[in-house]
Motif scaffolding. Sequence first.
Motif, PDB file in Angstrom:
ATOM      1  N   ALA A 233       1.125  -0.973  -0.227  1.00 37.57           N
ATOM      2  CA  ALA A 233       0.181  -0.018   0.270  1.00 37.57           C
ATOM      3  C   ALA A 233       0.752   1.026  -0.421  1.00 37.57           C
ATOM      4  O   ALA A 233       1.283   1.943   0.634  1.00 37.57           O
ATOM      5  N   GLY A 234       0.966   1.396  -1.274  1.00 33.47           N
ATOM      6  CA  GLY A 234       1.906   2.757  -1.144  1.00 33.47           C
ATOM      7  C   GLY A 234       1.159   4.361  -1.916  1.00 33.47           C
ATOM      8  O   GLY A 234       1.151   5.452  -0.495  1.00 33.47           O
TER       9      GLY A 234
ATOM     10  N   ALA B 287      -4.864   3.325   1.811  1.00 32.93           N
ATOM     11  CA  ALA B 287      -6.200   3.648   2.097  1.00 32.93           C
ATOM     12  C   ALA B 287      -6.937   1.790   1.864  1.00 32.93           C
ATOM     13  O   ALA B 287      -7.084   1.170   2.925  1.00 32.93           O
ATOM     14  N   GLY B 288      -5.166   1.423   1.326  1.00 33.04           N
ATOM     15  CA  GLY B 288      -5.588  -0.270   1.131  1.00 33.04           C
ATOM     16  C   GLY B 288      -4.885  -1.695   2.208  1.00 33.04           C
ATOM     17  O   GLY B 288      -4.123  -2.572   2.004  1.00 33.04           O
TER      18      GLY B 288
ATOM     19  N   VAL C 169       4.686   8.363  13.795  1.00 38.55           N
ATOM     20  CA  VAL C 169       3.335   8.314  14.260  1.00 38.55           C
ATOM     21  C   VAL C 169       3.161   7.202  12.622  1.00 38.55           C
ATOM     22  O   VAL C 169       3.636   7.306  11.728  1.00 38.55           O
ATOM     23  N   VAL C 170       2.203   6.712  13.470  1.00 35.85           N
ATOM     24  CA  VAL C 170       1.934   5.280  12.455  1.00 35.85           C
ATOM     25  C   VAL C 170       0.237   4.819  12.489  1.00 35.85           C
ATOM     26  O   VAL C 170      -0.479   5.130  13.828  1.00 35.85           O
ATOM     27  N   TRP C 171      -0.088   4.173  11.414  1.00 30.69           N
ATOM     28  CA  TRP C 171      -1.881   4.327  10.664  1.00 30.69           C
ATOM     29  C   TRP C 171      -1.248   2.593  11.080  1.00 30.69           C
ATOM     30  O   TRP C 171      -0.696   1.618  10.270  1.00 30.69           O
ATOM     31  N   ALA C 172      -2.703   2.359  11.640  1.00 31.67           N
ATOM     32  CA  ALA C 172      -3.612   1.168  11.464  1.00 31.67           C
ATOM     33  C   ALA C 172      -4.584   1.033  11.192  1.00 31.67           C
ATOM     34  O   ALA C 172      -5.470   1.573  11.318  1.00 31.67           O
ATOM     35  N   ARG C 173      -5.344   0.152  10.592  1.00 24.90           N
ATOM     36  CA  ARG C 173      -6.704  -0.512  10.589  1.00 24.90           C
ATOM     37  C   ARG C 173      -6.820  -0.577  11.413  1.00 24.90           C
ATOM     38  O   ARG C 173      -7.159  -1.637  12.919  1.00 24.90           O
TER      39      ARG C 173
ATOM     40  N   GLU D 250     -18.016  -2.475   5.789  1.00 25.68           N
ATOM     41  CA  GLU D 250     -18.690  -0.815   5.148  1.00 25.68           C
ATOM     42  C   GLU D 250     -17.515  -0.319   5.949  1.00 25.68           C
ATOM     43  O   GLU D 250     -17.232   1.183   5.292  1.00 25.68           O
ATOM     44  N   ARG D 251     -16.172  -0.237   6.392  1.00 29.79           N
ATOM     45  CA  ARG D 251     -14.967   0.681   6.927  1.00 29.79           C
ATOM     46  C   ARG D 251     -14.232   0.194   6.377  1.00 29.79           C
ATOM     47  O   ARG D 251     -12.714   1.029   6.827  1.00 29.79           O
ATOM     48  N   ARG D 252     -14.304  -0.517   5.109  1.00 29.32           N
ATOM     49  CA  ARG D 252     -12.914  -0.708   4.479  1.00 29.32           C
ATOM     50  C   ARG D 252     -12.101   0.124   3.991  1.00 29.32           C
ATOM     51  O   ARG D 252     -13.525   1.275   3.843  1.00 29.32           O
ATOM     52  N   GLY D 253     -11.446   0.956   2.921  1.00 29.30           N
ATOM     53  CA  GLY D 253     -10.853   1.734   2.318  1.00 29.30           C
ATOM     54  C   GLY D 253      -9.967   2.527   3.384  1.00 29.30           C
ATOM     55  O   GLY D 253      -9.560   2.601   4.546  1.00 29.30           O
ATOM     56  N   ALA D 254     -10.628   4.186   3.430  1.00 29.68           N
ATOM     57  CA  ALA D 254     -10.319   5.133   4.264  1.00 29.68           C
ATOM     58  C   ALA D 254     -10.923   5.498   5.702  1.00 29.68           C
ATOM     59  O   ALA D 254     -10.000   5.397   6.242  1.00 29.68           O
TER      60      ALA D 254
END
Length: 383
Positions: free
Chosen positions: A130-131, A135-136, A167-171, A177-181
């Motif tokens: 995911a570059g 959102a993937g 700063v780390v982003w994680a799902r 319904e909350r897939r993607g961004a």
Amino acid sequence: MDFEPNETQQLIARSARDFAERNLRPMAAQFDEQGFIPPELLGELAALGLMGVNIPADLGGAEAGAVSYSLAMMEIARGCASTAVTMAVTNMVGEVIVKFGTPEQRQRHVSKLTSGEYLAGAFALSEPGAGSDPAGMTTRAERTDDGWLINGEKQWITSGGWAGVMVVWARTDTAAERRGAKGISCFLVEGGTPGLKVGKKEDKMGLRGSETVPLSFEDCLVPHDALLGELNSGFRIAMMALDGGRIGIASQAIGVGRAALEAAIDYAKQRKQFGRPISEYQAIQWMIADSDTELTAARWLALRAATLKEAGERPFSREAAMAKLFASEAAWRACDSALQVHGGYGYVREFAVERHLRDVRVTRIYEGTSEIQRMVIARANLR
Ligand code: CAA
């Protein structure tokens, strides 16, 4: 419209230029060769206020605004592009914590970034798969009684091995319904947290003085209060941070392009062929004219985006994307022309233009490729 930098902006730019002339330009080839920037140098940047140019003074920043930041970045990059990217990411991390952090998070991390207690900050958004499309992402953070448990992989992390805070982003929500961004959150992870593993340093084409690593999170537990901003609103935070970050990368590209152009001018004046300095030939003059024109245009695009950011009255995503797109492509052309002016000498390490060309290439890729910038600009037009 006033194009003259004010007193503060001039002061910051001058101090960045003096620092770059004294400590970066003469050493940049060595940093490239050895593959690292001496940590004490980053401390000196912090002491000059350059690790928090647009950060409030009560958190140790220079509080000099986004235009000053852009001007300082051009000067530092003119001296050493690897130092500039370390500074760029650290400023972006500090700003994102100021904007979205709680008072406790700001107190805990921002003054350590601005003072140099943390050598750098890191921005862990991209993943192996995911570059351009963050959102993937598949890295997950799960809420437990003890805190957030993070698992996943991050890729291309500038200063990831030595950053004091990242700063780390994680799902955080995996419902269909909350897939993607939607369903992505943002966390502050301190360097050295158990479960955070730093991978092998990338063997890059350029920016070799700046460390780029993959990170892996294996049951990495961070406290509940490590969440930055609202739960499941992390994607927006990343996009807003990148809007500002892209002005920094545009400015970095301009600085490197300028260094290459100056080297081309110096060389063209002293190199003689067919009995005359090559600067007297129109073929060479036109390359110099085109590079100067394009870099000057890029500078105004970057300063325009920075002015809008500073005014804070409306979004500036389109202008930041235009600045990054145009500046990175123009700087690439300026470095290529500078190398051409040097002929065979441009192709060897002894001359700086070879490094400038390698260093500038990535500005068309990171913080959003040129193709992604075009997407942002097109969407703004077609909305
Ligand atoms: N500001 C605020 N919100 C924004 C925004 C912005 N600039 N851009 C998007 N958003 C919001 C949207 O409004 C939307 O919110 P809602 O769902 O509430 O409407 C949400 O975010 C999703 O937006 P999109 O549908 O536009 O998202 P997308 O998946 O189509 O992606 C993109 C858009 C612009 C292509 C984005 O994915 C992108 O910028 N990609 C490039 C990633 C990138 O730049 N990575 C750099 C890595 S970091 C790095 O390189 C640092 C380093 O080490 C040097």
